[in-house]
Design a protein around this motif. Structure first.
Motif, PDB file in Angstrom:
ATOM      1  N   SER A  11      96.342 -38.484 110.489  1.00 43.08           N
ATOM      2  CA  SER A  11      95.084 -37.953 111.017  1.00 43.08           C
ATOM      3  C   SER A  11      95.289 -37.250 112.350  1.00 43.08           C
ATOM      4  O   SER A  11      96.103 -37.681 113.176  1.00 43.08           O
ATOM      5  N   GLY A  12      94.499 -36.198 112.552  1.00 41.68           N
ATOM      6  CA  GLY A  12      94.533 -35.493 113.823  1.00 41.68           C
ATOM      7  C   GLY A  12      93.931 -36.275 114.970  1.00 41.68           C
ATOM      8  O   GLY A  12      93.932 -35.817 116.112  1.00 41.68           O
TER       9      GLY A  12
ATOM     10  N   THR B   8     101.678 -34.636 119.643  1.00 41.05           N
ATOM     11  CA  THR B   8     101.284 -33.289 120.061  1.00 41.05           C
ATOM     12  C   THR B   8     102.249 -32.682 121.082  1.00 41.05           C
ATOM     13  O   THR B   8     102.147 -31.498 121.382  1.00 41.05           O
ATOM     14  N   ASN B   9     103.171 -33.491 121.566  1.00 40.23           N
ATOM     15  CA  ASN B   9     104.200 -32.960 122.469  1.00 40.23           C
ATOM     16  C   ASN B   9     105.372 -32.348 121.702  1.00 40.23           C
ATOM     17  O   ASN B   9     106.307 -31.823 122.311  1.00 40.23           O
ATOM     18  N   ARG B  10     105.319 -32.400 120.365  1.00 42.38           N
ATOM     19  CA  ARG B  10     106.360 -31.808 119.528  1.00 42.38           C
ATOM     20  C   ARG B  10     105.787 -30.602 118.782  1.00 42.38           C
ATOM     21  O   ARG B  10     104.642 -30.205 119.004  1.00 42.38           O
ATOM     22  N   ASP B  11     106.578 -29.997 117.877  1.00 39.01           N
ATOM     23  CA  ASP B  11     106.138 -28.761 117.223  1.00 39.01           C
ATOM     24  C   ASP B  11     105.940 -28.940 115.720  1.00 39.01           C
ATOM     25  O   ASP B  11     106.064 -30.046 115.179  1.00 39.01           O
ATOM     26  N   GLY B  12     105.633 -27.820 115.061  1.00 40.01           N
ATOM     27  CA  GLY B  12     105.375 -27.863 113.628  1.00 40.01           C
ATOM     28  C   GLY B  12     106.587 -28.271 112.817  1.00 40.01           C
ATOM     29  O   GLY B  12     106.474 -29.030 111.844  1.00 40.01           O
ATOM     30  N   THR B  13     107.764 -27.776 113.189  1.00 46.12           N
ATOM     31  CA  THR B  13     108.995 -28.122 112.469  1.00 46.12           C
ATOM     32  C   THR B  13     109.261 -29.616 112.535  1.00 46.12           C
ATOM     33  O   THR B  13     109.670 -30.239 111.543  1.00 46.12           O
TER      34      THR B  13
ATOM     35  N   ASP C  89      96.571 -30.798 117.375  1.00 47.11           N
ATOM     36  CA  ASP C  89      96.368 -32.111 116.765  1.00 47.11           C
ATOM     37  C   ASP C  89      95.802 -32.068 115.344  1.00 47.11           C
ATOM     38  O   ASP C  89      96.181 -32.876 114.498  1.00 47.11           O
ATOM     39  N   HIS C  90      94.902 -31.116 115.068  1.00 51.10           N
ATOM     40  CA  HIS C  90      94.299 -31.069 113.731  1.00 51.10           C
ATOM     41  C   HIS C  90      95.090 -30.195 112.751  1.00 51.10           C
ATOM     42  O   HIS C  90      94.704 -30.077 111.590  1.00 51.10           O
ATOM     43  N   PHE C  91      96.178 -29.600 113.238  1.00 46.12           N
ATOM     44  CA  PHE C  91      97.001 -28.759 112.359  1.00 46.12           C
ATOM     45  C   PHE C  91      98.287 -29.461 111.931  1.00 46.12           C
ATOM     46  O   PHE C  91      98.759 -29.262 110.808  1.00 46.12           O
ATOM     47  N   TYR C  92      98.852 -30.278 112.795  1.00 47.33           N
ATOM     48  CA  TYR C  92     100.100 -30.960 112.452  1.00 47.33           C
ATOM     49  C   TYR C  92     100.013 -31.852 111.209  1.00 47.33           C
ATOM     50  O   TYR C  92     101.017 -32.009 110.502  1.00 47.33           O
ATOM     51  N   PRO C  93      98.860 -32.446 110.884  1.00 50.35           N
ATOM     52  CA  PRO C  93      98.806 -33.193 109.626  1.00 50.35           C
ATOM     53  C   PRO C  93      99.145 -32.343 108.401  1.00 50.35           C
ATOM     54  O   PRO C  93      99.679 -32.848 107.413  1.00 50.35           O
ATOM     55  N   LEU C  94      98.844 -31.034 108.465  1.00 52.07           N
ATOM     56  CA  LEU C  94      99.224 -30.140 107.376  1.00 52.07           C
ATOM     57  C   LEU C  94     100.741 -30.069 107.244  1.00 52.07           C
ATOM     58  O   LEU C  94     101.279 -30.107 106.129  1.00 52.07           O
TER      59      LEU C  94
END
Length: 270
Positions: free
Chosen positions: A47-48, A140-145, A228-233
């Motif tokens: 969850s975000g 949130t301190n990390r990235d999409g990868t 925060d709401h995008f990383y769950p994807l």
């Protein structure tokens, strides 16, 4: 019972829990009948609304508490309950898989229940609340990868009957929503362009572009001032495994800028 799919659900506003007019609500209510009729052994939600500096899983023995992590909404929303059982077994398995994949520090929270990014969609998807649920935090301190790799580490869960659900929002800039008289039913340009870019990237299998969305996508920082709401994807995308295919399973808008686009990721045999 092995599963092949993972999901990213846009949960949008907390009013999804009570607002019968939202198309996304009807979509989630139809989920177990029309989208995913298999009943999972357990559910892992990313969850975000749970941010930690390092990966953390909740390992609740007994029933998960319902967390009301929203403010200023109708009183009846604070009386809703989603008493799904916790799953220390799944929490331990998540920890094991992450550590095997090089995530050296993975923590456990034995008290935290389900935030509204988990219980609001789940109360519509599985209203009986009879499936064990575990949550995994984002960083949130990390990235999409990083989050895509987090998901890849969890890919074996599908074969073990675990439904992996990322819960966030495809666009999430609450300061730019059109409310009241400003909401004429149209969608603002920045939200539409980001939403269309994401759909194209996912359906064409350009997962690396999605991992680097801040550089690749139009209006990335407007659509997501915080990730925060995008990383769950990214986690759901990675958890589908290699050569996964994407499918848009729902799309609607509210407040002229809040996209409820939701996706299925399915492993292929290639």
């Amino acid at each position: 019972m092995g599963l092949k799919e993972t999901f990213y659900i846009s949960h949008g506003s907390p009013t999804l829990s009570i607002d019968e007019s939202l198309p996304a609500r009807s979509f989630l209510q139809s989920f177990r009948h029309e989208v995913f009729p298999e009943k999972p052994k357990s559910i892992l939600v990313i969850s975000g609304h749970w941010e930690t500096s390092e990966p953390t899983v909740n390992a609740v023995a007994g029933v998960n508490n319902t967390i009301y992590d929203f403010y200023g909404f109708p009183e009846k929303m604070y009386k809703l309950k989603y008493p799904a059982p916790g799953s220390p077994e799944l929490a331990n398995r998540v920890k094991e898989l992450l550590k095997e994949s090089g995530f050296k520090r993975v923590h456990e929270d034995k008290k935290r229940g389900l935030d509204h990014g988990a219980w609001v969609p789940l109360m519509l998807m599985y209203p009986a609340a009879d499936i064990p649920v575990c949550q995994l935090s984002i960083q949130t301190n990390r990235d999409g990868t990083y989050h895509y790799n987090l998901g890849k580490a969890l890919a074996p869960l599908k074969e073990e009957g675990v439904l992996v659900v990322g819960s966030g929002a495809t666009t999430h800039n609450l300061s730019r929503l059109r409310r009241g008289s400003n909401n004429d039913g149209s969608v603002v340009t920045w939200a539409l362009e980001f939403d269309n870019w994401l759909k194209g990237a996912l359906l064409e299998g350009r997962f690396e572009d999605v991992n680097h969305y801040e550089e690749k996508a139009p209006y990335a920082k407007v659509a997501h001032p915080s990730p925060d709401h995008f990383y769950p994807l990214h986690v759901a995308m990675g958890a589908a495994g290699e050569n996964a295919e994407s499918e848009l399973i729902h799309h609607s808008w509210s407040y002229g800028a809040l996209s409820y686009a939701s996706y299925k990721f399915k492993a292929t045999s290639e």
